[in-house]
Design an enzyme around this catalytic site. Sequence first.
Site, PDB file in Angstrom:
ATOM      1  N   ARG A 241      42.566  40.858  43.433  1.00 56.35           N
ATOM      2  CA  ARG A 241      42.964  39.878  42.412  1.00 56.35           C
ATOM      3  C   ARG A 241      44.483  39.755  42.291  1.00 56.35           C
ATOM      4  O   ARG A 241      45.000  39.530  41.199  1.00 56.35           O
ATOM      5  CB  ARG A 241      42.372  40.209  41.039  1.00 56.35           C
ATOM      6  CG  ARG A 241      40.876  40.093  40.937  1.00 56.35           C
ATOM      7  CD  ARG A 241      40.458  38.661  40.632  1.00 56.35           C
ATOM      8  NE  ARG A 241      39.016  38.519  40.716  1.00 56.35           N
ATOM      9  CZ  ARG A 241      38.192  38.511  39.664  1.00 56.35           C
ATOM     10  NH1 ARG A 241      38.677  38.615  38.466  1.00 56.35           N
ATOM     11  NH2 ARG A 241      36.909  38.370  39.838  1.00 56.35           N
TER      12      ARG A 241
ATOM     13  N   ARG B 213      45.749  35.993  36.671  1.00 53.37           N
ATOM     14  CA  ARG B 213      46.321  35.610  35.379  1.00 53.37           C
ATOM     15  C   ARG B 213      47.463  36.490  34.881  1.00 53.37           C
ATOM     16  O   ARG B 213      48.174  36.110  33.958  1.00 53.37           O
ATOM     17  CB  ARG B 213      45.211  35.570  34.323  1.00 53.37           C
ATOM     18  CG  ARG B 213      44.322  34.365  34.473  1.00 53.37           C
ATOM     19  CD  ARG B 213      42.994  34.575  33.784  1.00 53.37           C
ATOM     20  NE  ARG B 213      42.241  35.631  34.450  1.00 53.37           N
ATOM     21  CZ  ARG B 213      41.031  36.040  34.087  1.00 53.37           C
ATOM     22  NH1 ARG B 213      40.445  35.511  33.044  1.00 53.37           N
ATOM     23  NH2 ARG B 213      40.410  36.971  34.763  1.00 53.37           N
TER      24      ARG B 213
ATOM     25  N   ARG C  35      47.486  27.126  37.779  1.00 51.83           N
ATOM     26  CA  ARG C  35      46.130  26.858  37.312  1.00 51.83           C
ATOM     27  C   ARG C  35      46.129  25.726  36.285  1.00 51.83           C
ATOM     28  O   ARG C  35      45.247  24.864  36.299  1.00 51.83           O
ATOM     29  CB  ARG C  35      45.490  28.108  36.711  1.00 51.83           C
ATOM     30  CG  ARG C  35      43.983  27.925  36.527  1.00 51.83           C
ATOM     31  CD  ARG C  35      43.336  29.097  35.838  1.00 51.83           C
ATOM     32  NE  ARG C  35      43.826  29.246  34.477  1.00 51.83           N
ATOM     33  CZ  ARG C  35      43.301  30.062  33.572  1.00 51.83           C
ATOM     34  NH1 ARG C  35      42.275  30.819  33.898  1.00 51.83           N
ATOM     35  NH2 ARG C  35      43.797  30.143  32.369  1.00 51.83           N
TER      36      ARG C  35
ATOM     37  N   ASP D 122      36.398  32.155  45.257  1.00 53.38           N
ATOM     38  CA  ASP D 122      35.552  33.020  44.434  1.00 53.38           C
ATOM     39  C   ASP D 122      34.230  33.259  45.136  1.00 53.38           C
ATOM     40  O   ASP D 122      33.766  32.405  45.904  1.00 53.38           O
ATOM     41  CB  ASP D 122      35.312  32.399  43.049  1.00 53.38           C
ATOM     42  CG  ASP D 122      34.814  33.453  42.071  1.00 53.38           C
ATOM     43  OD1 ASP D 122      35.639  34.193  41.527  1.00 53.38           O
ATOM     44  OD2 ASP D 122      33.581  33.564  41.893  1.00 53.38           O
TER      45      ASP D 122
ATOM     46  N   TYR E  61      24.139  37.316  39.998  1.00 53.16           N
ATOM     47  CA  TYR E  61      24.665  36.204  39.194  1.00 53.16           C
ATOM     48  C   TYR E  61      23.716  35.004  39.225  1.00 53.16           C
ATOM     49  O   TYR E  61      23.539  34.317  38.231  1.00 53.16           O
ATOM     50  CB  TYR E  61      26.053  35.784  39.687  1.00 53.16           C
ATOM     51  CG  TYR E  61      27.138  36.787  39.331  1.00 53.16           C
ATOM     52  CD1 TYR E  61      27.772  36.741  38.090  1.00 53.16           C
ATOM     53  CD2 TYR E  61      27.514  37.780  40.218  1.00 53.16           C
ATOM     54  CE1 TYR E  61      28.746  37.661  37.750  1.00 53.16           C
ATOM     55  CE2 TYR E  61      28.493  38.718  39.895  1.00 53.16           C
ATOM     56  CZ  TYR E  61      29.112  38.653  38.654  1.00 53.16           C
ATOM     57  OH  TYR E  61      30.067  39.573  38.316  1.00 53.16           O
TER      58      TYR E  61
HETATM   59  O1  CP3 Z   1      41.484  38.907  44.889  1.00 55.08           O
HETATM   60  C1  CP3 Z   1      41.996  37.773  44.867  1.00 55.08           C
HETATM   61  O2  CP3 Z   1      43.136  37.566  44.375  1.00 55.08           O
HETATM   62  C2  CP3 Z   1      41.295  36.640  45.576  1.00 55.08           C
HETATM   63  C3  CP3 Z   1      40.485  35.770  44.783  1.00 55.08           C
HETATM   64  C4  CP3 Z   1      39.236  36.306  44.122  1.00 55.08           C
HETATM   65  C5  CP3 Z   1      38.806  35.853  42.851  1.00 55.08           C
HETATM   66  N1  CP3 Z   1      37.581  36.382  42.610  1.00 55.08           N
HETATM   67  C6  CP3 Z   1      39.552  34.932  41.983  1.00 55.08           C
HETATM   68  C7  CP3 Z   1      39.191  34.838  40.550  1.00 55.08           C
HETATM   69  C8  CP3 Z   1      38.266  37.205  44.596  1.00 55.08           C
HETATM   70  C9  CP3 Z   1      38.257  38.029  45.853  1.00 55.08           C
HETATM   71  C10 CP3 Z   1      37.224  37.218  43.641  1.00 55.08           C
HETATM   72  C11 CP3 Z   1      35.987  37.999  43.802  1.00 55.08           C
HETATM   73  C12 CP3 Z   1      34.980  37.993  42.744  1.00 55.08           C
HETATM   74  N2  CP3 Z   1      34.643  36.970  41.905  1.00 55.08           N
HETATM   75  C13 CP3 Z   1      34.109  39.072  42.497  1.00 55.08           C
HETATM   76  C14 CP3 Z   1      34.070  40.349  43.295  1.00 55.08           C
HETATM   77  C15 CP3 Z   1      35.154  41.304  42.946  1.00 55.08           C
HETATM   78  C16 CP3 Z   1      35.069  41.885  41.590  1.00 55.08           C
HETATM   79  O3  CP3 Z   1      35.975  41.576  40.775  1.00 55.08           O
HETATM   80  O4  CP3 Z   1      34.142  42.683  41.331  1.00 55.08           O
HETATM   81  C17 CP3 Z   1      33.268  38.703  41.431  1.00 55.08           C
HETATM   82  C18 CP3 Z   1      32.199  39.549  40.803  1.00 55.08           C
HETATM   83  C19 CP3 Z   1      33.609  37.360  41.069  1.00 55.08           C
HETATM   84  C20 CP3 Z   1      32.959  36.497  40.045  1.00 55.08           C
HETATM   85  C21 CP3 Z   1      33.883  36.121  38.978  1.00 55.08           C
HETATM   86  N3  CP3 Z   1      34.943  35.263  39.145  1.00 55.08           N
HETATM   87  C22 CP3 Z   1      33.866  36.561  37.639  1.00 55.08           C
HETATM   88  C23 CP3 Z   1      32.871  37.537  37.054  1.00 55.08           C
HETATM   89  C24 CP3 Z   1      34.942  35.934  37.009  1.00 55.08           C
HETATM   90  C25 CP3 Z   1      35.281  36.001  35.534  1.00 55.08           C
HETATM   91  C26 CP3 Z   1      35.858  37.307  35.161  1.00 55.08           C
HETATM   92  C27 CP3 Z   1      37.352  37.210  35.134  1.00 55.08           C
HETATM   93  O5  CP3 Z   1      38.022  38.080  35.717  1.00 55.08           O
HETATM   94  O6  CP3 Z   1      37.831  36.261  34.487  1.00 55.08           O
HETATM   95  C28 CP3 Z   1      35.634  35.176  37.972  1.00 55.08           C
HETATM   96  C29 CP3 Z   1      36.848  34.367  37.738  1.00 55.08           C
HETATM   97  C30 CP3 Z   1      37.995  34.574  38.679  1.00 55.08           C
HETATM   98  N4  CP3 Z   1      37.929  34.730  40.034  1.00 55.08           N
HETATM   99  C31 CP3 Z   1      39.373  34.581  38.291  1.00 55.08           C
HETATM  100  C32 CP3 Z   1      40.114  34.739  39.470  1.00 55.08           C
HETATM  101  C33 CP3 Z   1      41.614  34.766  39.606  1.00 55.08           C
HETATM  102  C34 CP3 Z   1      39.895  34.364  36.891  1.00 55.08           C
HETATM  103  C35 CP3 Z   1      39.719  32.914  36.581  1.00 55.08           C
HETATM  104  C36 CP3 Z   1      40.836  32.284  35.814  1.00 55.08           C
HETATM  105  O7  CP3 Z   1      41.937  32.054  36.382  1.00 55.08           O
HETATM  106  O8  CP3 Z   1      40.571  31.959  34.659  1.00 55.08           O
END
Ligand code: CP3
Length: 344
Positions: free
Chosen positions: A24, A28, A37, A74, A151
């Site tokens: 990540r 944010r 964003r 994602d 999910y």
């Molecule tokens: O790592 C990176 O920087 C690359 C991009 C990336 C994102 N999600 C961007 C993201 C990667 C590799 C993921 C993987 C992901 N997404 C996983 C597996 C890794 C982990 O964290 O366990 C999972 C379970 C998801 C599903 C997901 N996406 C959830 C549950 C959420 C909401 C929770 C949260 O952190 O807000 C997301 C949103 C998400 N994916 C964000 C980002 C940067 C935040 C969204 C935003 O900008 O509002």
Amino acid sequence: MAEKTILRALKGEVLPTPPIWMMRQAGRYLPEYRATRAQAGDFLSLCYNPELAAEVTLQPIRRYGFDAAILFADILLLPQALGADLWFVTGEGPRLSTVTTQADFDVLKPASEVHEVLSPIYETVKILSRELPAETTLIGFAGAPWTVATYMIAGRGTPDQGPAHALIAENRPLFEALLERLTEGTIEYLSKQIEAGAEVVKLFDSWAGSLSGADFDRYALEPARRIIAELKARHPGIPVIAFPREAGEKYVGFARATGADCVALDNSVSPDWAAANVQVDGCVQGNLASKHMVTGGDALVAEAREIVKAFSKGPHIFNLGHGITPDADPENVQLMIDAVRGKI
Ligand code: CP3
């Protein structure tokens, strides 16, 4: 030019300083991410905008000089490409239309049809492979079938993956059909990322830890093995990182059993234990607790040095044990990098 450090570590080379990137890393906690964003409108619009998705992928590379960039996308885009509805509720997380009956499953598209929705992601990869610095490795990724299925079945994130476990108990054939579709879709999705320029791919099985016994082998290990075998058949030499998060004892032998070149470790396992039991089979990635990116200070530096030392006799890529959180301080990220690179 010499081969990229991440690729050398993935081949098993022991480097004097471990290469480093961060789960990540585009997110944010960075003001420049929040600005882009906002420009895109919302999270999903950012994922599907190749120019802006490439921009946020590059931001942490410019700021910190990480050794790898991870594609900004994602794991839930694949269900959307299979025909599920997907939206994000601000402050809460993802929501999807659910798959709990045969009728829900029957409307999903075949794996060969995911590319129409996902083509902007491949475009992002192409832009990045042109624009990244020559020494930076580009990592593509997908969710592992089990985690994505949890999910799709629940329609949201759950603390214990209860709905997915309930479906296994009530209708195992339907659950297995969904897992099969996701396995095929993941192969298609990652293959196209590799064709577009991804140099490594990573499989995120964030909820692997909630599978035990034979179910772990069937639903975490076996899909990873199949995906890796097929990717390596189609793209000889492509390195794969597997992240069966919170697998605990099941980390032992996971690389051998699946063919993964590297196993990513969460911070529930101690580095000394993992060095003796997991790194014996090859490269490991991890595993600083993400809370240090919030709290910083001497504890961060001491823990980062401990991890580097524990893994110093084998191939290692430094990373967090899970994604960095929005409340992290960007200065703590620099402190971690300086500690790992021996600059402080
Ligand atoms: O790592 C990176 O920087 C690359 C991009 C990336 C994102 N999600 C961007 C993201 C990667 C590799 C993921 C993987 C992901 N997404 C996983 C597996 C890794 C982990 O964290 O366990 C999972 C379970 C998801 C599903 C997901 N996406 C959830 C549950 C959420 C909401 C929770 C949260 O952190 O807000 C997301 C949103 C998400 N994916 C964000 C980002 C940067 C935040 C969204 C935003 O900008 O509002």
